[in-house]
Design an enzyme around this catalytic site. Structure first.
Site, short mmCIF file in Angstrom:
data_model
loop_
_atom_site.label_atom_id
_atom_site.label_comp_id
_atom_site.label_asym_id
_atom_site.label_seq_id
_atom_site.Cartn_x
_atom_site.Cartn_y
_atom_site.Cartn_z
N ASP A 21 1.03 -1.12 0.06
CA ASP A 21 -0.01 -0.09 -0.01
C ASP A 21 0.96 1.23 -0.02
O ASP A 21 1.50 1.55 0.88
CB ASP A 21 -0.83 0.03 1.31
N HIS A 22 1.09 1.96 -1.10
CA HIS A 22 2.11 2.69 -1.01
C HIS A 22 1.87 4.12 -0.23
O HIS A 22 2.99 4.73 -0.03
CB HIS A 22 2.45 3.37 -2.70
N HIS A 78 -5.68 2.91 1.10
CA HIS A 78 -4.81 4.10 1.52
C HIS A 78 -5.60 4.81 2.64
O HIS A 78 -5.15 5.23 3.75
CB HIS A 78 -4.63 5.04 0.37
C1 BG6 Z 1 -3.34 4.85 -6.50
C2 BG6 Z 1 -4.65 4.75 -7.25
O1 BG6 Z 1 -3.23 3.49 -5.48
O2 BG6 Z 1 -3.01 6.11 -5.87
C3 BG6 Z 1 -4.74 6.13 -8.32
O3 BG6 Z 1 -4.93 3.77 -7.99
C4 BG6 Z 1 -4.44 7.41 -7.49
O4 BG6 Z 1 -5.96 6.23 -8.90
C5 BG6 Z 1 -3.17 7.09 -6.41
O5 BG6 Z 1 -4.16 8.39 -8.14
C6 BG6 Z 1 -2.89 8.45 -5.49
O6 BG6 Z 1 -1.53 8.07 -5.12
P1 BG6 Z 1 -0.62 9.39 -4.57
O7 BG6 Z 1 0.54 9.11 -4.04
O8 BG6 Z 1 -0.60 10.48 -5.83
O9 BG6 Z 1 -1.69 10.12 -3.65
#
Ligand code: BG6
Length: 516
Positions: A205-206, A268
Protein backbone atom coordinates in the site's frame (compact mmCIF):
# COMPACT_ATOMS: atom_id res chain seq x y z
CA UNK A 1 40.88 6.86 25.97
CA UNK A 2 42.22 10.06 24.38
CA UNK A 3 39.85 13.01 24.68
CA UNK A 4 40.03 15.66 22.01
CA UNK A 5 40.20 19.12 23.59
CA UNK A 6 36.98 21.07 23.34
CA UNK A 7 34.86 18.10 22.46
CA UNK A 8 32.46 16.64 24.96
CA UNK A 9 33.08 13.02 25.81
CA UNK A 10 30.31 10.89 24.45
CA UNK A 11 28.22 9.23 27.11
CA UNK A 12 26.87 5.95 25.81
CA UNK A 13 23.15 6.24 25.12
CA UNK A 14 21.14 4.04 27.50
CA UNK A 15 19.51 1.25 25.55
CA UNK A 16 15.93 2.11 24.71
CA UNK A 17 13.78 -0.93 25.50
CA UNK A 18 11.29 0.11 22.78
CA UNK A 19 13.82 -0.01 20.00
CA UNK A 20 16.13 -2.73 21.31
CA UNK A 21 16.44 -5.45 18.72
CA UNK A 22 14.75 -3.31 16.06
CA UNK A 23 17.88 -1.88 14.47
CA UNK A 24 17.62 -1.58 10.70
CA UNK A 25 18.86 -4.83 9.26
CA UNK A 26 21.29 -4.46 6.37
CA UNK A 27 20.01 -5.38 2.93
CA UNK A 28 21.51 -8.73 2.05
CA UNK A 29 22.71 -9.43 -1.52
CA UNK A 30 19.55 -9.67 -3.56
CA UNK A 31 18.13 -10.32 -7.00
CA UNK A 32 14.98 -8.32 -7.56
CA UNK A 33 12.69 -9.76 -10.22
CA UNK A 34 9.98 -7.49 -11.62
CA UNK A 35 7.04 -9.22 -13.29
CA UNK A 36 5.36 -6.65 -15.53
CA UNK A 37 8.75 -5.11 -16.20
CA UNK A 38 7.63 -2.96 -19.12
CA UNK A 39 4.39 -1.72 -17.52
CA UNK A 40 3.52 1.72 -16.29
CA UNK A 41 4.24 1.04 -12.64
CA UNK A 42 7.69 -0.35 -13.36
CA UNK A 43 8.56 2.60 -15.58
CA UNK A 44 7.11 5.44 -13.55
CA UNK A 45 7.78 4.24 -10.02
CA UNK A 46 9.86 1.09 -9.56
CA UNK A 47 12.82 1.72 -11.86
CA UNK A 48 13.22 5.38 -10.79
CA UNK A 49 13.00 4.26 -7.14
CA UNK A 50 15.68 1.61 -7.71
CA UNK A 51 17.87 4.19 -9.41
CA UNK A 52 17.51 6.58 -6.45
CA UNK A 53 18.40 3.80 -4.04
CA UNK A 54 21.51 3.11 -6.11
CA UNK A 55 22.30 6.82 -6.05
CA UNK A 56 22.15 6.86 -2.26
CA UNK A 57 24.18 3.71 -1.89
CA UNK A 58 21.13 2.05 -0.34
CA UNK A 59 21.14 -1.04 -2.54
CA UNK A 60 23.04 -4.08 -1.34
CA UNK A 61 26.58 -4.34 -2.59
CA UNK A 62 25.56 -7.18 -4.81
CA UNK A 63 22.29 -6.37 -6.52
CA UNK A 64 20.79 -7.78 -9.73
CA UNK A 65 17.59 -6.78 -11.44
CA UNK A 66 15.62 -9.07 -13.73
CA UNK A 67 12.66 -7.83 -15.75
CA UNK A 68 10.07 -10.37 -16.86
CA UNK A 69 7.43 -9.52 -19.43
CA UNK A 70 5.66 -10.76 -22.54
CA UNK A 71 7.41 -8.60 -25.17
CA UNK A 72 10.36 -10.28 -26.87
CA UNK A 73 13.51 -8.22 -26.30
CA UNK A 74 17.18 -8.61 -25.53
CA UNK A 75 18.91 -7.60 -22.30
CA UNK A 76 20.35 -4.63 -24.16
CA UNK A 77 16.94 -3.47 -25.42
CA UNK A 78 15.47 -3.73 -21.96
CA UNK A 79 18.39 -1.75 -20.50
CA UNK A 80 17.64 1.06 -22.96
CA UNK A 81 14.00 1.08 -21.80
CA UNK A 82 15.10 1.17 -18.17
CA UNK A 83 17.43 4.06 -18.89
CA UNK A 84 14.69 6.05 -20.63
CA UNK A 85 12.25 5.44 -17.77
CA UNK A 86 14.82 6.51 -15.18
CA UNK A 87 15.77 9.66 -17.09
CA UNK A 88 12.12 10.58 -17.52
CA UNK A 89 10.71 9.77 -14.09
CA UNK A 90 13.53 9.87 -11.52
CA UNK A 91 13.17 12.59 -8.88
CA UNK A 92 16.80 13.50 -9.43
CA UNK A 93 18.84 13.91 -12.59
CA UNK A 94 20.79 10.68 -12.89
CA UNK A 95 24.49 10.54 -12.22
CA UNK A 96 25.93 8.87 -15.33
CA UNK A 97 28.29 6.53 -13.48
CA UNK A 98 25.64 5.34 -11.05
CA UNK A 99 23.17 4.80 -13.87
CA UNK A 100 25.67 2.88 -15.96
CA UNK A 101 26.64 0.72 -12.97
CA UNK A 102 22.99 -0.08 -12.26
CA UNK A 103 22.10 -0.89 -15.88
CA UNK A 104 24.98 -3.36 -16.04
CA UNK A 105 23.15 -5.41 -13.40
CA UNK A 106 19.93 -5.63 -15.42
CA UNK A 107 18.71 -8.69 -17.33
CA UNK A 108 15.50 -9.50 -19.15
CA UNK A 109 13.47 -12.70 -19.46
CA UNK A 110 10.74 -12.96 -22.09
CA UNK A 111 7.64 -14.95 -21.32
CA UNK A 112 3.95 -15.00 -20.55
CA UNK A 113 3.21 -15.33 -16.88
CA UNK A 114 1.61 -18.74 -17.22
CA UNK A 115 4.38 -20.20 -19.34
CA UNK A 116 6.47 -22.81 -17.52
CA UNK A 117 9.39 -22.18 -19.87
CA UNK A 118 9.66 -18.55 -18.68
CA UNK A 119 10.18 -19.75 -15.11
CA UNK A 120 12.78 -22.27 -16.20
CA UNK A 121 14.61 -19.46 -18.00
CA UNK A 122 14.25 -17.22 -14.97
CA UNK A 123 15.56 -19.95 -12.67
CA UNK A 124 18.62 -20.28 -14.86
CA UNK A 125 19.31 -16.53 -14.75
CA UNK A 126 19.00 -16.59 -10.95
CA UNK A 127 21.34 -19.58 -10.68
CA UNK A 128 23.89 -17.94 -12.98
CA UNK A 129 23.93 -14.84 -10.81
CA UNK A 130 24.65 -16.98 -7.78
CA UNK A 131 27.44 -18.81 -9.55
CA UNK A 132 29.06 -15.52 -10.51
CA UNK A 133 28.60 -14.16 -6.99
CA UNK A 134 29.93 -17.32 -5.39
CA UNK A 135 27.28 -16.97 -2.69
CA UNK A 136 23.52 -17.41 -2.34
CA UNK A 137 21.47 -14.34 -3.18
CA UNK A 138 18.12 -13.44 -1.66
CA UNK A 139 15.29 -13.29 -4.14
CA UNK A 140 12.50 -10.73 -4.19
CA UNK A 141 9.73 -11.25 -6.75
CA UNK A 142 7.81 -8.05 -7.41
CA UNK A 143 4.38 -8.62 -8.96
CA UNK A 144 3.72 -5.38 -10.84
CA UNK A 145 1.27 -6.94 -13.29
CA UNK A 146 -2.49 -6.80 -13.78
CA UNK A 147 -4.01 -8.34 -10.60
CA UNK A 148 -5.44 -11.34 -12.46
CA UNK A 149 -1.84 -12.59 -12.85
CA UNK A 150 -0.98 -12.47 -9.13
CA UNK A 151 -2.16 -16.02 -8.31
CA UNK A 152 -0.87 -17.34 -11.64
CA UNK A 153 2.65 -16.07 -11.00
CA UNK A 154 2.68 -17.17 -7.37
CA UNK A 155 1.63 -20.69 -8.35
CA UNK A 156 4.18 -20.84 -11.15
CA UNK A 157 6.88 -19.75 -8.70
CA UNK A 158 5.80 -22.58 -6.44
CA UNK A 159 5.68 -25.13 -9.23
CA UNK A 160 9.10 -24.18 -10.55
CA UNK A 161 10.58 -24.34 -7.01
CA UNK A 162 11.58 -20.69 -7.06
CA UNK A 163 9.52 -19.87 -3.97
CA UNK A 164 12.05 -21.46 -1.60
CA UNK A 165 15.82 -21.38 -1.34
CA UNK A 166 17.83 -23.50 1.00
CA UNK A 167 20.41 -20.83 1.81
CA UNK A 168 18.72 -17.49 1.13
CA UNK A 169 15.47 -15.64 1.74
CA UNK A 170 12.76 -15.55 -0.91
CA UNK A 171 10.10 -12.84 -0.77
CA UNK A 172 7.13 -11.89 -2.88
CA UNK A 173 5.92 -8.30 -3.16
CA UNK A 174 2.32 -7.96 -4.31
CA UNK A 175 0.93 -4.73 -5.70
CA UNK A 176 -2.56 -3.46 -5.11
CA UNK A 177 -5.42 -4.08 -5.60
CA UNK A 178 -5.40 -7.16 -3.40
CA UNK A 179 -8.71 -8.57 -4.63
CA UNK A 180 -11.78 -6.62 -5.62
CA UNK A 181 -13.98 -7.99 -2.82
CA UNK A 182 -13.63 -9.75 0.50
CA UNK A 183 -14.20 -13.14 -1.17
CA UNK A 184 -11.50 -12.46 -3.77
CA UNK A 185 -9.03 -11.18 -1.20
CA UNK A 186 -9.58 -14.34 0.88
CA UNK A 187 -9.12 -16.53 -2.15
CA UNK A 188 -5.96 -14.68 -3.17
CA UNK A 189 -4.59 -14.98 0.37
CA UNK A 190 -5.38 -18.67 0.32
CA UNK A 191 -3.55 -19.21 -2.97
CA UNK A 192 -0.57 -17.07 -2.01
CA UNK A 193 -0.25 -18.68 1.42
CA UNK A 194 -0.42 -22.15 -0.11
CA UNK A 195 2.99 -21.38 -1.67
CA UNK A 196 4.59 -18.74 0.54
CA UNK A 197 4.69 -18.29 4.29
CA UNK A 198 3.10 -15.02 5.48
CA UNK A 199 6.58 -13.85 6.56
CA UNK A 200 7.62 -13.99 2.88
CA UNK A 201 4.70 -11.88 1.63
CA UNK A 202 4.83 -8.10 1.26
CA UNK A 203 1.49 -6.55 0.21
CA UNK A 204 2.00 -3.04 -1.05
CA UNK A 205 0.00 0.00 0.00
CA UNK A 206 2.23 2.80 -1.22
CA UNK A 207 0.73 5.29 1.25
CA UNK A 208 2.55 3.44 4.03
CA UNK A 209 5.86 4.32 2.37
CA UNK A 210 5.10 8.03 2.38
CA UNK A 211 7.26 9.99 4.80
CA UNK A 212 4.32 11.97 6.07
CA UNK A 213 2.25 8.88 6.82
CA UNK A 214 5.12 7.49 8.87
CA UNK A 215 5.44 10.87 10.52
CA UNK A 216 1.91 10.50 11.89
CA UNK A 217 3.22 7.80 14.20
CA UNK A 218 6.17 9.96 15.21
CA UNK A 219 3.82 12.84 15.78
CA UNK A 220 1.43 10.85 17.96
CA UNK A 221 3.91 8.71 19.85
CA UNK A 222 6.95 10.96 20.17
CA UNK A 223 5.05 13.92 21.63
CA UNK A 224 3.51 13.77 25.07
CA UNK A 225 1.11 16.65 24.55
CA UNK A 226 -1.35 15.06 22.12
CA UNK A 227 -1.88 11.62 23.60
CA UNK A 228 -3.91 12.78 26.65
CA UNK A 229 -6.32 14.58 24.29
CA UNK A 230 -6.42 11.81 21.70
CA UNK A 231 -9.80 10.31 22.56
CA UNK A 232 -13.56 10.77 22.56
CA UNK A 233 -13.45 13.08 25.59
CA UNK A 234 -11.65 15.82 23.67
CA UNK A 235 -11.96 14.99 19.99
CA UNK A 236 -15.16 15.92 18.24
CA UNK A 237 -14.55 14.51 14.77
CA UNK A 238 -11.88 13.37 12.33
CA UNK A 239 -11.98 14.23 8.64
CA UNK A 240 -9.71 12.47 6.15
CA UNK A 241 -9.52 13.79 2.59
CA UNK A 242 -7.68 12.38 -0.42
CA UNK A 243 -8.68 14.71 -3.23
CA UNK A 244 -7.20 14.63 -6.71
CA UNK A 245 -7.53 17.19 -9.47
CA UNK A 246 -6.72 14.72 -12.24
CA UNK A 247 -9.38 12.71 -14.07
CA UNK A 248 -9.01 9.06 -14.92
CA UNK A 249 -6.88 9.80 -17.96
CA UNK A 250 -6.18 6.64 -19.93
CA UNK A 251 -7.02 4.28 -17.08
CA UNK A 252 -10.70 3.67 -17.93
CA UNK A 253 -10.07 -0.07 -18.37
CA UNK A 254 -8.92 -0.36 -14.77
CA UNK A 255 -10.90 2.42 -13.16
CA UNK A 256 -14.34 1.62 -14.49
CA UNK A 257 -14.16 -1.78 -12.77
CA UNK A 258 -12.76 -0.29 -9.61
CA UNK A 259 -14.22 3.07 -8.56
CA UNK A 260 -13.14 5.43 -5.82
CA UNK A 261 -14.16 3.24 -2.88
CA UNK A 262 -12.01 0.30 -3.94
CA UNK A 263 -9.24 2.41 -5.44
CA UNK A 264 -8.49 4.61 -2.45
CA UNK A 265 -10.76 4.06 0.55
CA UNK A 266 -10.39 0.28 0.94
CA UNK A 267 -6.62 0.62 1.22
CA UNK A 268 -4.94 4.03 1.51
CA UNK A 269 -7.65 5.86 3.44
CA UNK A 270 -8.39 3.06 5.89
CA UNK A 271 -4.64 2.92 6.56
CA UNK A 272 -4.68 6.64 7.34
CA UNK A 273 -7.64 6.09 9.66
CA UNK A 274 -5.69 3.32 11.42
CA UNK A 275 -2.75 5.66 11.94
CA UNK A 276 -5.03 8.19 13.63
CA UNK A 277 -6.97 5.69 15.72
CA UNK A 278 -4.52 2.92 16.69
CA UNK A 279 -3.24 2.38 20.22
CA UNK A 280 0.46 2.91 20.81
CA UNK A 281 2.16 -0.36 19.87
CA UNK A 282 4.54 -1.89 22.43
CA UNK A 283 7.27 -1.37 19.87
CA UNK A 284 7.59 -0.73 16.15
CA UNK A 285 8.09 -4.31 15.11
CA UNK A 286 5.93 -5.37 12.16
CA UNK A 287 3.62 -7.66 14.11
CA UNK A 288 3.02 -5.21 16.94
CA UNK A 289 2.15 -2.33 14.61
CA UNK A 290 -0.04 -4.48 12.42
CA UNK A 291 -1.83 -6.04 15.39
CA UNK A 292 -2.86 -2.55 16.52
CA UNK A 293 -4.11 -1.62 13.06
CA UNK A 294 -6.15 -4.78 12.75
CA UNK A 295 -7.78 -4.02 16.11
CA UNK A 296 -8.90 -0.63 14.80
CA UNK A 297 -10.33 -2.13 11.61
CA UNK A 298 -12.20 -4.78 13.57
CA UNK A 299 -13.67 -2.09 15.84
CA UNK A 300 -15.40 -0.46 12.86
CA UNK A 301 -18.85 -1.99 12.62
CA UNK A 302 -19.57 -3.61 9.29
CA UNK A 303 -22.11 -1.32 7.58
CA UNK A 304 -25.54 -2.93 7.19
CA UNK A 305 -27.68 -2.52 4.05
CA UNK A 306 -30.12 -0.29 5.96
CA UNK A 307 -27.37 2.01 7.22
CA UNK A 308 -25.47 2.40 3.96
CA UNK A 309 -27.58 5.21 2.38
CA UNK A 310 -27.00 7.21 5.59
CA UNK A 311 -23.24 6.64 5.85
CA UNK A 312 -21.95 6.37 2.29
CA UNK A 313 -22.25 8.73 -0.68
CA UNK A 314 -20.99 8.22 -4.20
CA UNK A 315 -20.95 10.48 -7.25
CA UNK A 316 -19.41 10.95 -10.68
CA UNK A 317 -17.70 13.99 -12.12
CA UNK A 318 -19.48 15.92 -14.85
CA UNK A 319 -17.76 18.17 -17.36
CA UNK A 320 -16.19 21.25 -15.84
CA UNK A 321 -13.04 23.29 -15.60
CA UNK A 322 -9.79 21.91 -14.15
CA UNK A 323 -6.15 22.96 -14.40
CA UNK A 324 -7.07 25.99 -16.51
CA UNK A 325 -8.96 24.05 -19.17
CA UNK A 326 -12.38 22.65 -19.96
CA UNK A 327 -12.48 18.94 -19.19
CA UNK A 328 -15.01 16.22 -20.04
CA UNK A 329 -17.23 14.43 -17.56
CA UNK A 330 -16.47 10.85 -16.51
CA UNK A 331 -19.03 9.37 -18.89
CA UNK A 332 -17.38 11.19 -21.80
CA UNK A 333 -13.88 9.93 -20.98
CA UNK A 334 -12.43 7.56 -23.61
CA UNK A 335 -13.23 3.94 -22.82
CA UNK A 336 -15.96 4.63 -20.23
CA UNK A 337 -19.37 3.11 -21.05
CA UNK A 338 -21.97 5.84 -21.35
CA UNK A 339 -24.21 4.25 -18.72
CA UNK A 340 -21.36 3.53 -16.26
CA UNK A 341 -22.30 3.68 -12.58
CA UNK A 342 -18.71 3.63 -11.34
CA UNK A 343 -18.16 6.27 -8.68
CA UNK A 344 -15.32 8.76 -9.07
CA UNK A 345 -16.13 10.23 -5.65
CA UNK A 346 -16.88 8.40 -2.44
CA UNK A 347 -17.46 9.65 1.08
CA UNK A 348 -18.12 7.64 4.25
CA UNK A 349 -18.91 8.27 7.86
CA UNK A 350 -17.41 5.53 9.99
CA UNK A 351 -17.16 4.95 13.70
CA UNK A 352 -14.49 3.14 15.63
CA UNK A 353 -16.43 1.40 18.37
CA UNK A 354 -13.95 1.11 21.20
CA UNK A 355 -13.20 2.81 24.51
CA UNK A 356 -11.06 5.49 22.94
CA UNK A 357 -13.26 6.49 20.03
CA UNK A 358 -16.91 5.47 20.57
CA UNK A 359 -19.21 8.14 19.16
CA UNK A 360 -16.53 10.12 17.27
CA UNK A 361 -17.37 10.32 13.55
CA UNK A 362 -14.55 9.62 11.12
CA UNK A 363 -15.41 11.24 7.80
CA UNK A 364 -13.53 9.93 4.76
CA UNK A 365 -13.80 11.36 1.25
CA UNK A 366 -11.91 10.92 -1.96
CA UNK A 367 -12.50 11.88 -5.55
CA UNK A 368 -11.01 12.51 -8.95
CA UNK A 369 -11.37 15.90 -10.64
CA UNK A 370 -11.88 17.85 -7.45
CA UNK A 371 -10.68 21.42 -6.99
CA UNK A 372 -7.06 20.45 -6.19
CA UNK A 373 -4.78 17.65 -5.07
CA UNK A 374 -4.70 17.46 -1.30
CA UNK A 375 -4.37 14.63 1.18
CA UNK A 376 -4.97 15.67 4.75
CA UNK A 377 -6.28 14.59 8.11
CA UNK A 378 -8.13 17.15 10.20
CA UNK A 379 -8.71 16.36 13.85
CA UNK A 380 -11.21 18.78 15.40
CA UNK A 381 -11.36 19.13 19.15
CA UNK A 382 -14.53 19.76 21.13
CA UNK A 383 -15.39 23.41 21.81
CA UNK A 384 -14.21 24.90 25.10
CA UNK A 385 -16.89 24.44 27.78
CA UNK A 386 -17.37 28.12 28.61
CA UNK A 387 -16.58 31.41 26.89
CA UNK A 388 -15.87 34.19 29.33
CA UNK A 389 -15.41 36.88 26.69
CA UNK A 390 -17.97 39.46 25.72
CA UNK A 391 -20.32 38.69 22.84
CA UNK A 392 -18.00 40.32 20.25
CA UNK A 393 -14.93 38.71 21.68
CA UNK A 394 -16.39 35.23 21.50
CA UNK A 395 -17.55 35.36 17.92
CA UNK A 396 -14.23 34.33 16.44
CA UNK A 397 -13.60 31.45 18.84
CA UNK A 398 -13.47 28.14 17.01
CA UNK A 399 -12.57 24.71 18.32
CA UNK A 400 -8.89 23.78 18.02
CA UNK A 401 -8.13 21.85 14.91
CA UNK A 402 -5.01 19.89 14.12
CA UNK A 403 -4.43 19.35 10.42
CA UNK A 404 -1.83 16.91 9.15
CA UNK A 405 -1.19 17.61 5.48
CA UNK A 406 0.31 14.58 3.76
CA UNK A 407 0.63 16.12 0.31
CA UNK A 408 1.43 18.57 -1.16
CA UNK A 409 3.15 21.04 1.26
CA UNK A 410 3.59 18.33 3.87
CA UNK A 411 3.26 19.62 7.37
CA UNK A 412 1.19 20.01 10.49
CA UNK A 413 -0.90 22.98 11.43
CA UNK A 414 -2.65 23.68 14.71
CA UNK A 415 -5.55 26.12 14.83
CA UNK A 416 -5.57 28.21 17.99
CA UNK A 417 -7.70 31.11 19.15
CA UNK A 418 -5.70 34.34 19.60
CA UNK A 419 -6.50 37.90 20.59
CA UNK A 420 -6.45 40.42 17.76
CA UNK A 421 -4.04 43.23 18.77
CA UNK A 422 -5.95 46.26 20.01
CA UNK A 423 -7.88 47.60 22.96
CA UNK A 424 -10.71 45.09 22.79
CA UNK A 425 -10.72 41.40 23.59
CA UNK A 426 -11.59 40.05 20.20
CA UNK A 427 -10.50 36.56 19.29
CA UNK A 428 -9.81 34.99 15.94
CA UNK A 429 -8.31 31.72 14.80
CA UNK A 430 -4.60 31.65 13.91
CA UNK A 431 -2.48 28.74 12.73
CA UNK A 432 0.75 27.44 14.17
CA UNK A 433 2.55 25.67 11.33
CA UNK A 434 5.29 23.10 10.90
CA UNK A 435 6.32 22.57 7.28
CA UNK A 436 8.44 19.59 6.34
CA UNK A 437 10.11 21.45 3.48
CA UNK A 438 11.40 24.34 5.59
CA UNK A 439 12.22 22.36 8.73
CA UNK A 440 14.28 19.64 7.08
CA UNK A 441 15.37 21.28 3.82
CA UNK A 442 15.56 17.93 2.14
CA UNK A 443 13.52 16.22 -0.49
CA UNK A 444 11.43 13.33 0.81
CA UNK A 445 12.18 10.01 -0.86
CA UNK A 446 9.46 8.45 -2.99
CA UNK A 447 7.32 5.93 -1.13
CA UNK A 448 8.57 3.10 -3.36
CA UNK A 449 12.19 3.69 -2.37
CA UNK A 450 11.40 2.94 1.24
CA UNK A 451 9.10 0.04 0.42
CA UNK A 452 11.50 -1.71 -1.93
CA UNK A 453 14.37 -1.59 0.56
CA UNK A 454 12.14 -2.68 3.44
CA UNK A 455 10.88 -5.65 1.43
CA UNK A 456 14.43 -6.64 0.46
CA UNK A 457 15.39 -6.29 4.11
CA UNK A 458 12.47 -8.44 5.23
CA UNK A 459 10.86 -5.70 7.34
CA UNK A 460 7.08 -6.00 6.89
CA UNK A 461 6.05 -3.10 9.14
CA UNK A 462 4.94 -0.94 6.20
CA UNK A 463 3.12 -3.74 4.39
CA UNK A 464 -0.42 -5.02 4.83
CA UNK A 465 -0.84 -8.39 6.55
CA UNK A 466 -3.35 -11.01 5.30
CA UNK A 467 -5.86 -10.43 8.12
CA UNK A 468 -5.47 -6.67 7.76
CA UNK A 469 -6.38 -6.64 4.09
CA UNK A 470 -9.39 -8.84 4.81
CA UNK A 471 -10.44 -6.56 7.68
CA UNK A 472 -10.31 -3.62 5.26
CA UNK A 473 -12.53 -5.48 2.79
CA UNK A 474 -14.94 -6.39 5.58
CA UNK A 475 -15.78 -2.69 5.90
CA UNK A 476 -15.98 -1.87 2.17
CA UNK A 477 -17.54 -5.03 0.79
CA UNK A 478 -21.12 -4.38 1.99
CA UNK A 479 -20.98 -0.89 0.46
CA UNK A 480 -19.65 -2.17 -2.86
CA UNK A 481 -22.46 -4.76 -2.89
CA UNK A 482 -25.20 -2.28 -1.95
CA UNK A 483 -24.03 0.18 -4.60
CA UNK A 484 -23.91 -2.52 -7.25
CA UNK A 485 -27.56 -3.28 -6.50
CA UNK A 486 -28.71 0.35 -6.68
CA UNK A 487 -29.33 1.52 -10.21
CA UNK A 488 -27.79 4.70 -11.62
CA UNK A 489 -27.48 7.34 -12.73
CA UNK A 490 -25.22 8.63 -9.97
CA UNK A 491 -25.28 12.10 -8.43
CA UNK A 492 -22.91 14.42 -10.30
CA UNK A 493 -20.36 17.07 -9.32
CA UNK A 494 -18.73 19.50 -11.63
CA UNK A 495 -15.09 18.78 -12.50
CA UNK A 496 -12.87 21.18 -10.56
CA UNK A 497 -15.44 21.61 -7.77
CA UNK A 498 -15.63 20.67 -4.08
CA UNK A 499 -17.57 17.47 -4.81
CA UNK A 500 -21.26 16.60 -4.75
CA UNK A 501 -23.81 18.43 -2.59
CA UNK A 502 -25.02 14.98 -1.45
CA UNK A 503 -21.85 14.56 0.65
CA UNK A 504 -23.32 17.08 3.12
CA UNK A 505 -25.91 14.54 4.22
CA UNK A 506 -23.23 12.41 5.93
CA UNK A 507 -22.23 15.16 8.31
CA UNK A 508 -23.57 15.35 11.82
CA UNK A 509 -25.01 18.63 13.07
CA UNK A 510 -22.46 21.44 13.25
CA UNK A 511 -19.89 19.63 11.08
CA UNK A 512 -18.64 20.91 7.72
CA UNK A 513 -16.42 19.51 5.00
CA UNK A 514 -13.18 21.46 4.85
CA UNK A 515 -12.56 23.41 1.67
CA UNK A 516 -10.53 21.42 -0.85
C1 BG6 B 1 -3.31 4.80 -6.49
C2 BG6 B 1 -4.64 4.86 -7.21
O1 BG6 B 1 -3.28 3.71 -5.60
O2 BG6 B 1 -3.13 5.99 -5.75
C3 BG6 B 1 -4.71 6.07 -8.11
O3 BG6 B 1 -4.83 3.68 -7.99
C4 BG6 B 1 -4.40 7.33 -7.33
O4 BG6 B 1 -6.01 6.19 -8.72
C5 BG6 B 1 -3.10 7.16 -6.55
O5 BG6 B 1 -4.28 8.40 -8.26
C6 BG6 B 1 -2.89 8.35 -5.62
O6 BG6 B 1 -1.61 8.23 -5.07
P1 BG6 B 1 -0.81 9.51 -4.61
O7 BG6 B 1 0.47 8.97 -4.07
O8 BG6 B 1 -0.65 10.38 -5.84
O9 BG6 B 1 -1.67 10.18 -3.58
Amino acid sequence: MAVVAGQPTATPEPENPLTAGLERLPVAPTTLVIFGATGDLAKRKLLPAIYNLAHEGALPERFQLVGVSRGKKTNEEYRVECEQAIRQFSRRTPDEDVLKGLLEQVKYVTGTFDDDAAYTALGKVLDDFEKQAGEPLNRAFYLATAPSFFPVIVEELGRSELARHEHADVRVIIEKPFGTSLAEARELNRRVLAIFDESQVFRIDHYLGKETVQNMLAFRFANGMFEPLWNRNYIDSVQITAAEDIGIGTRAGFYDHTGALRDLIQNHMLQLLCHVAMEPPVNFAAEEVRNEKVKVLLSIPEPTAVEIPDLAVRAQYAAGHAGGEDVPGYLEEPGVPEDSTTETYAALRLEVDNWRWAGVPFYLRTGKRLARKITEIAVTLKPVPHLAFSQDGSLGVQPNQLVLTLQPNEGVSLRLGAKIPGTRMIIRPVNMEFLYGTSFLSQSPEAYERLITDAMRGDATLFTRNDEVEAQWRICDPIVTAWAQTPGPLPKYEAGSQGPAEAEQLLREGHHWRAI
